[in-house]
Design a protein around this motif. Structure first.
Motif, PDB file in Angstrom:
ATOM      1  N   SER A 233       0.818  -1.223   0.000  1.00 34.78           N
ATOM      2  CA  SER A 233       0.000   0.000   0.000  1.00 34.78           C
ATOM      3  C   SER A 233       0.846   1.265   0.000  1.00 34.78           C
ATOM      4  CB  SER A 233      -0.959  -0.007   1.191  1.00 34.78           C
ATOM      5  OG  SER A 233      -0.229  -0.038   2.418  1.00 34.78           O
ATOM      6  N   ASP A 234       1.956   1.243   0.730  1.00 38.21           N
ATOM      7  CA  ASP A 234       2.791   2.446   0.802  1.00 38.21           C
ATOM      8  C   ASP A 234       3.527   2.715  -0.501  1.00 38.21           C
ATOM      9  OD1 ASP A 234       4.290   0.065   1.376  1.00 38.21           O
ATOM     10  OD2 ASP A 234       5.974   1.336   1.966  1.00 38.21           O
ATOM     11  N   VAL A 235       3.580   1.714  -1.372  1.00 38.61           N
ATOM     12  CA  VAL A 235       4.193   1.883  -2.688  1.00 38.61           C
ATOM     13  C   VAL A 235       3.135   2.256  -3.723  1.00 38.61           C
ATOM     14  CG1 VAL A 235       5.461   0.713  -4.535  1.00 38.61           C
ATOM     15  CG2 VAL A 235       6.002   0.222  -2.136  1.00 38.61           C
ATOM     16  N   ASP A 237      -0.043   3.392  -3.264  1.00 37.96           N
ATOM     17  CA  ASP A 237      -0.878   4.566  -2.969  1.00 37.96           C
ATOM     18  C   ASP A 237      -0.053   5.846  -2.923  1.00 37.96           C
ATOM     19  OD1 ASP A 237      -2.993   2.795  -2.806  1.00 37.96           O
ATOM     20  OD2 ASP A 237      -2.925   2.655  -0.618  1.00 37.96           O
ATOM     21  N   THR A 238       0.726   6.055  -3.955  1.00 35.55           N
ATOM     22  CA  THR A 238       1.560   7.244  -4.096  1.00 35.55           C
ATOM     23  C   THR A 238       1.437   7.724  -5.533  1.00 35.55           C
ATOM     24  OG1 THR A 238       3.501   5.959  -4.772  1.00 35.55           O
ATOM     25  CG2 THR A 238       3.238   6.389  -2.400  1.00 35.55           C
ATOM     26  N   GLU A 239       1.946   8.906  -5.804  1.00 31.85           N
ATOM     27  CA  GLU A 239       1.899   9.421  -7.172  1.00 31.85           C
ATOM     28  C   GLU A 239       2.614   8.474  -8.127  1.00 31.85           C
ATOM     29  OE1 GLU A 239       3.463  13.263  -9.820  1.00 31.85           O
ATOM     30  OE2 GLU A 239       3.928  13.107  -7.676  1.00 31.85           O
ATOM     31  N   HIS A 240       3.830   8.043  -7.756  1.00 37.92           N
ATOM     32  CA  HIS A 240       4.554   7.162  -8.670  1.00 37.92           C
ATOM     33  C   HIS A 240       3.932   5.773  -8.729  1.00 37.92           C
ATOM     34  CE1 HIS A 240       6.895   6.884  -4.790  1.00 37.92           C
ATOM     35  NE2 HIS A 240       6.717   5.594  -5.026  1.00 37.92           N
ATOM     36  N   GLY A 241       3.364   5.302  -7.614  1.00 37.54           N
ATOM     37  CA  GLY A 241       2.733   3.991  -7.622  1.00 37.54           C
ATOM     38  C   GLY A 241       1.477   3.953  -8.470  1.00 37.54           C
ATOM     39  N   ARG A 242       0.716   5.050  -8.456  1.00 39.98           N
ATOM     40  CA  ARG A 242      -0.484   5.104  -9.298  1.00 39.98           C
ATOM     41  C   ARG A 242      -0.104   5.154 -10.779  1.00 39.98           C
ATOM     42  NH1 ARG A 242      -2.443   7.858  -4.658  1.00 39.98           N
ATOM     43  NH2 ARG A 242      -1.554   9.866  -5.320  1.00 39.98           N
TER      44      ARG A 242
END
Length: 280
Positions: A233-235, A237-242
Motif C-alpha cells: 500500500s505504501d508503494v 498509494d503514491t503518485e509514482h505507484g499510481r
C-alpha cells in the motif's frame, strides 16, 4: 530483436551440445520447454557432482542486448536477499546465421505458483511468503541499474493514452525510476520457498512497477489482489505507484489484441485504471 537472419528452427541438438560442453547430462528424450517465440529452450539436467540443475539455451541473430545480457547481470549485481536460481556456468558460441548462449542454473527448489502469468484462483501462499516478497522487492528497488538498461522508456509511457484515452493530455512524466524485475507475474514466482525466475528483462522502471504488475496479474483472484494491495500500500498509494499501475494496465490492454491471457485480463485492467484515475 529485428533481423534479416533467422535462428535455427529446432534448438534441440544444440541444447544437448550445450549440456555436454557445460559438463551436464540429460536423457535423449528429456522434455524441453520453448520460450521467447521459439528463441529459447530449457530443460532439466544433472550437473557435476550429481547436482540437479536447469539448462537454458538462447539464440539470437547476434550476441548482445538487454535480454541476452540480463540474466548474467542480475546474477552479478543482485544481493542474497533476492531469492533466485544461481548461475552455475555459461557457454556462448556463434554459427554462421546465429549466436547461442547456454546458461546452467541451480534447479528451482519451490513450486511455480501459476502455469500462466495471471491467477485463476487465490495464490496458496501465507503471510511469511508475502513478508519475504516485500523484503525481496525492497532489495531489488535499491539496486543500482547499469546505464541504459530499461524495462521501458519515458517515450513509451508518453504513448499510453492510446490504450487509456482518459489520460490524453495528462502529464505522464515519471517522477521516479528504480530497478525492477520487469515481468513479475505469477508464473515467475514459486512458493515453499519463494524464488523469482526470468531476470532477462530487468532494468529501470517507474517506481512501484513490480508491485503494480504483481497486483494487475492477481486481479482475477480477489483475495490475493487484496492482500497485494495491503502489503504494498505504501508503494501503490503514491503518485509514482499510481502511475506504475496505469502503465501496466496500458500494457495489458495493448497485449490483449495479441494473446488470450491478456484478453481475459483486459476487463480487470480497465477497471483498475478507472479506479486509479478516480483518485487523481
Amino acid at each position: 530483436m529485428t533481423s534479416s537472419t533467422h535462428p535455427p528452427a529446432d534448438l534441440t541438438d544444440r541444447w544437448h551440445e550445450a549440456a555436454a560442453r557445460l559438463g551436464a547430462s540429460a536423457p535423449a528424450d528429456v522434455q524441453l520447454r520453448s520460450g521467447l517465440g521459439g528463441r529459447t529452450l530449457g530443460g532439466p539436467v544433472t550437473a557435476a557432482g550429481e547436482l540437479p540443475a536447469w539448462l537454458r539455451l538462447m539464440t539470437a541473430s547476434r550476441p548482445g542486448g538487454k535480454i541476452w545480457e540480463g540474466a548474467a547481470l542480475a546474477d552479478a549485481v543482485l544481493g542474497d536477499a533476492v531469492p533466485r536460481p544461481m548461475i552455475l556456468g555459461e557457454h556462448t558460441w556463434r554459427e554462421e546465421r546465429a549466436a547461442f548462449r547456454a546458461t546452467l542454473w541451480t534447479r528451482l527448489r519451490g513450486e511455480i505458483l501459476s502455469p500462466t502469468p495471471d491467477l485463476s484462483a487465490p495464490a496458496d501462499v501465507d503471510d511469511r511468503w508475502w513478508k519475504d516478497m516485500r523484503t525481496c522487492l525492497d532489495e531489488v528497488r535499491g539496486t543500482a541499474v547499469p546505464s541504459g538498461r530499461e524495462v521501458m522508456t519515458q517515450a513509451y509511457i508518453g504513448r499510453i493514452p492510446r490504450f487509456i484515452p482518459a489520460l490524453e493530455g495528462a502529464d505522464l512524466t515519471v517522477p521516479r525510476w528504480e530497478a525492477a524485475h520487469g515481468d513479475l507475474h505469477w508464473a515467475n514466482l514459486t512458493r515453499n520457498p519463494l524464488e523469482i525466475i526470468d531476470w532477462e528483462g530487468w532494468g529501470s522502471a517507474p517506481a512501484g512497477y513490480d508491485a503494480a504488475v504483481l497486483l494487475a496479474y492477481a486481479l482475477p483472484a480477489q483475495a490475493t489482489a487484496t492482500k497485494g494491495r495491503e502489503v504494498f500500500s505504501d508503494v501503490l498509494d503514491t503518485e509514482h505507484g499510481r502511475l506504475a499501475q496505469l502503465v501496466i494496465c496500458a500494457e495489458i490492454i495493448q497485449a490483449s489484441e495479441r494473446d488470450e491471457v491478456h484478453a481475459r485480463l483486459r476487463p480487470y485492467a480497465e477497471r483498475l485504471a478507472a479506479e486509479v484515475l478516480a483518485l487523481q
